[in-house]
Design a protein around this motif. Sequence first.
Motif, PDB file in Angstrom:
ATOM      1  N   GLU A 267       0.671  -1.222   0.152  1.00  0.00           N
ATOM      2  CA  GLU A 267       0.448   0.014   0.218  1.00  0.00           C
ATOM      3  C   GLU A 267       1.061   1.335   0.133  1.00  0.00           C
ATOM      4  O   GLU A 267       2.083   1.952   1.416  1.00  0.00           O
ATOM      5  CB  GLU A 267      -0.930   0.078   0.975  1.00  0.00           C
ATOM      6  N   ILE A 268       0.396   1.948  -1.574  1.00  0.00           N
ATOM      7  CA  ILE A 268       1.598   3.418  -0.809  1.00  0.00           C
ATOM      8  C   ILE A 268       0.457   4.054  -1.222  1.00  0.00           C
ATOM      9  O   ILE A 268      -1.131   4.651  -1.097  1.00  0.00           O
ATOM     10  CB  ILE A 268       1.957   3.548  -2.169  1.00  0.00           C
ATOM     11  N   ILE A 269       0.867   5.117   0.162  1.00  0.00           N
ATOM     12  CA  ILE A 269      -0.640   7.075   0.524  1.00  0.00           C
ATOM     13  C   ILE A 269       1.007   7.689   0.380  1.00  0.00           C
ATOM     14  O   ILE A 269       1.873   8.190   0.681  1.00  0.00           O
ATOM     15  CB  ILE A 269      -0.634   6.775   2.492  1.00  0.00           C
ATOM     16  N   ASP A 270       0.147   8.733  -0.466  1.00  0.00           N
ATOM     17  CA  ASP A 270       1.005   9.958  -1.048  1.00  0.00           C
ATOM     18  C   ASP A 270       0.115  11.128  -0.505  1.00  0.00           C
ATOM     19  O   ASP A 270      -1.008  10.976  -1.560  1.00  0.00           O
ATOM     20  CB  ASP A 270       1.565   9.876  -2.459  1.00  0.00           C
ATOM     21  N   ARG A 271       0.308  12.029  -0.350  1.00  0.00           N
ATOM     22  CA  ARG A 271      -0.475  12.675  -0.480  1.00  0.00           C
ATOM     23  C   ARG A 271       0.417  14.530  -0.129  1.00  0.00           C
ATOM     24  O   ARG A 271       1.680  14.595  -0.182  1.00  0.00           O
ATOM     25  CB  ARG A 271      -0.284  13.516   1.293  1.00  0.00           C
ATOM     26  N   TYR A 272      -0.057  14.701  -1.617  1.00  0.00           N
ATOM     27  CA  TYR A 272       0.585  15.583  -2.146  1.00  0.00           C
ATOM     28  C   TYR A 272      -0.103  16.821  -2.687  1.00  0.00           C
ATOM     29  O   TYR A 272       0.514  17.797  -3.504  1.00  0.00           O
ATOM     30  CB  TYR A 272       0.989  15.051  -4.179  1.00  0.00           C
ATOM     31  N   GLU A 273      -1.165  17.576  -2.307  1.00  0.00           N
ATOM     32  CA  GLU A 273      -1.590  18.381  -2.659  1.00  0.00           C
ATOM     33  C   GLU A 273      -0.926  20.099  -1.320  1.00  0.00           C
ATOM     34  O   GLU A 273      -0.716  20.664  -2.409  1.00  0.00           O
ATOM     35  CB  GLU A 273      -2.961  18.479  -1.764  1.00  0.00           C
ATOM     36  N   THR A 274      -0.030  19.920  -1.413  1.00  0.00           N
ATOM     37  CA  THR A 274       1.116  20.902  -0.424  1.00  0.00           C
ATOM     38  C   THR A 274       2.459  20.747  -1.117  1.00  0.00           C
ATOM     39  O   THR A 274       2.959  21.600  -0.081  1.00  0.00           O
ATOM     40  CB  THR A 274       1.245  20.612   0.688  1.00  0.00           C
ATOM     41  N   ALA A 275       3.035  19.176  -1.998  1.00  0.00           N
ATOM     42  CA  ALA A 275       3.827  19.868  -2.661  1.00  0.00           C
ATOM     43  C   ALA A 275       4.246  20.152  -3.700  1.00  0.00           C
ATOM     44  O   ALA A 275       3.315  20.053  -4.680  1.00  0.00           O
ATOM     45  CB  ALA A 275       4.630  18.448  -2.979  1.00  0.00           C
ATOM     46  N   CYS A 276       5.191  20.647  -4.139  1.00  0.00           N
ATOM     47  CA  CYS A 276       4.983  21.328  -5.434  1.00  0.00           C
ATOM     48  C   CYS A 276       5.117  20.336  -6.668  1.00  0.00           C
ATOM     49  O   CYS A 276       6.530  19.436  -6.371  1.00  0.00           O
ATOM     50  CB  CYS A 276       6.943  22.224  -5.586  1.00  0.00           C
ATOM     51  N   VAL A 277       4.681  20.654  -7.643  1.00  0.00           N
ATOM     52  CA  VAL A 277       4.440  19.050  -8.508  1.00  0.00           C
ATOM     53  C   VAL A 277       4.990  19.739  -9.570  1.00  0.00           C
ATOM     54  O   VAL A 277       3.608  20.804 -10.399  1.00  0.00           O
ATOM     55  CB  VAL A 277       3.184  18.732  -8.764  1.00  0.00           C
TER      56      VAL A 277
ATOM     57  N   TYR B 257      -5.389  -1.947  -6.941  1.00  0.00           N
ATOM     58  CA  TYR B 257      -6.340  -1.042  -6.665  1.00  0.00           C
ATOM     59  C   TYR B 257      -6.161   0.950  -6.186  1.00  0.00           C
ATOM     60  O   TYR B 257      -5.132   0.744  -6.095  1.00  0.00           O
ATOM     61  CB  TYR B 257      -8.163  -1.434  -5.593  1.00  0.00           C
ATOM     62  N   VAL B 258      -6.606   1.262  -7.087  1.00  0.00           N
ATOM     63  CA  VAL B 258      -6.276   2.612  -6.698  1.00  0.00           C
ATOM     64  C   VAL B 258      -7.235   3.471  -6.147  1.00  0.00           C
ATOM     65  O   VAL B 258      -8.759   3.768  -6.651  1.00  0.00           O
ATOM     66  CB  VAL B 258      -6.327   3.638  -7.908  1.00  0.00           C
ATOM     67  N   TYR B 259      -7.313   4.192  -5.175  1.00  0.00           N
ATOM     68  CA  TYR B 259      -7.973   5.029  -4.269  1.00  0.00           C
ATOM     69  C   TYR B 259      -8.428   6.222  -4.348  1.00  0.00           C
ATOM     70  O   TYR B 259      -6.462   6.845  -3.984  1.00  0.00           O
ATOM     71  CB  TYR B 259      -8.566   4.190  -2.923  1.00  0.00           C
ATOM     72  N   TYR B 260      -9.157   7.512  -4.154  1.00  0.00           N
ATOM     73  CA  TYR B 260      -8.856   8.726  -3.575  1.00  0.00           C
ATOM     74  C   TYR B 260      -9.177   9.258  -2.513  1.00  0.00           C
ATOM     75  O   TYR B 260     -10.169   8.149  -1.757  1.00  0.00           O
ATOM     76  CB  TYR B 260      -9.448  10.065  -4.888  1.00  0.00           C
ATOM     77  N   GLN B 261      -8.721   9.852  -1.788  1.00  0.00           N
ATOM     78  CA  GLN B 261      -8.951  10.186  -0.127  1.00  0.00           C
ATOM     79  C   GLN B 261      -9.443  11.620   0.079  1.00  0.00           C
ATOM     80  O   GLN B 261      -8.172  11.970  -0.431  1.00  0.00           O
ATOM     81  CB  GLN B 261      -8.678   9.935   1.036  1.00  0.00           C
ATOM     82  N   LEU B 262     -10.329  11.861  -0.116  1.00  0.00           N
ATOM     83  CA  LEU B 262     -10.693  13.889  -0.166  1.00  0.00           C
ATOM     84  C   LEU B 262     -11.549  13.623   1.412  1.00  0.00           C
ATOM     85  O   LEU B 262     -12.607  13.366   2.144  1.00  0.00           O
ATOM     86  CB  LEU B 262     -11.882  14.549  -0.979  1.00  0.00           C
TER      87      LEU B 262
END
Length: 218
Positions: free
Chosen positions: A77-87, A105-110
Amino acid sequence: MSSSTPSSSAGGVGSADSAAPRRNSKRPKYSKFTQQELPACKPILTPRWVISAFMLVSIVFVPIGMVSLFASRDVVEIIDRYETACVPDGYKNDKVKKRMKKPIYVYYQLDNFYQNHRRYVKSRSDSQLKENSSWDDVSSCKPEDMSNGQPIVPCGLIAWSLFNDTYSFSLNSKQLAVNKKGISWKSDRDSKFGKDVFPKNFQNGTLKGGATLNSSIP
């Protein structure tokens, strides 16, 4: 004369009692169930009985827990929080350091997305999504009901805020196909959403809430 008088008076009293209406009793019908007289088992919790019960539960569930623990360790399982990173350029690459077995499987968590808000939940048209003949039924879809003077299909805030992030997978520089079919419930496909309902006039306004839809796919 004296002997006949008591008999006549007694007969009068008896006839009066029989003629009087009987009062209905509120007493319930007797049964062992209503009176809580059914046979019951009341075990005495002695130390020996309690220890034996716990030992039996441990013998049964400890192996099950160990099997579940070892099986969960094999899950990658890979959890990546990327909204605060500079992409840069809208892309971010993550490498999987452990082999993943299919299916993947790919899931989104909002977070902080209040989709149970009353105004948001009611902003949709079930009849429009079920039948193509009701494509102009947008009475419950405000504020996303009309665009450029035409009804929006699908209308409402739920459809308008469709999550629009994108992702792709590759293995040894080879792109992997992502299967997006079969991810909805069969009951929803059969009874809630029609197969002849196609998107129309969707996301054509100046403010877009999410992704666009293919007008050729129902």
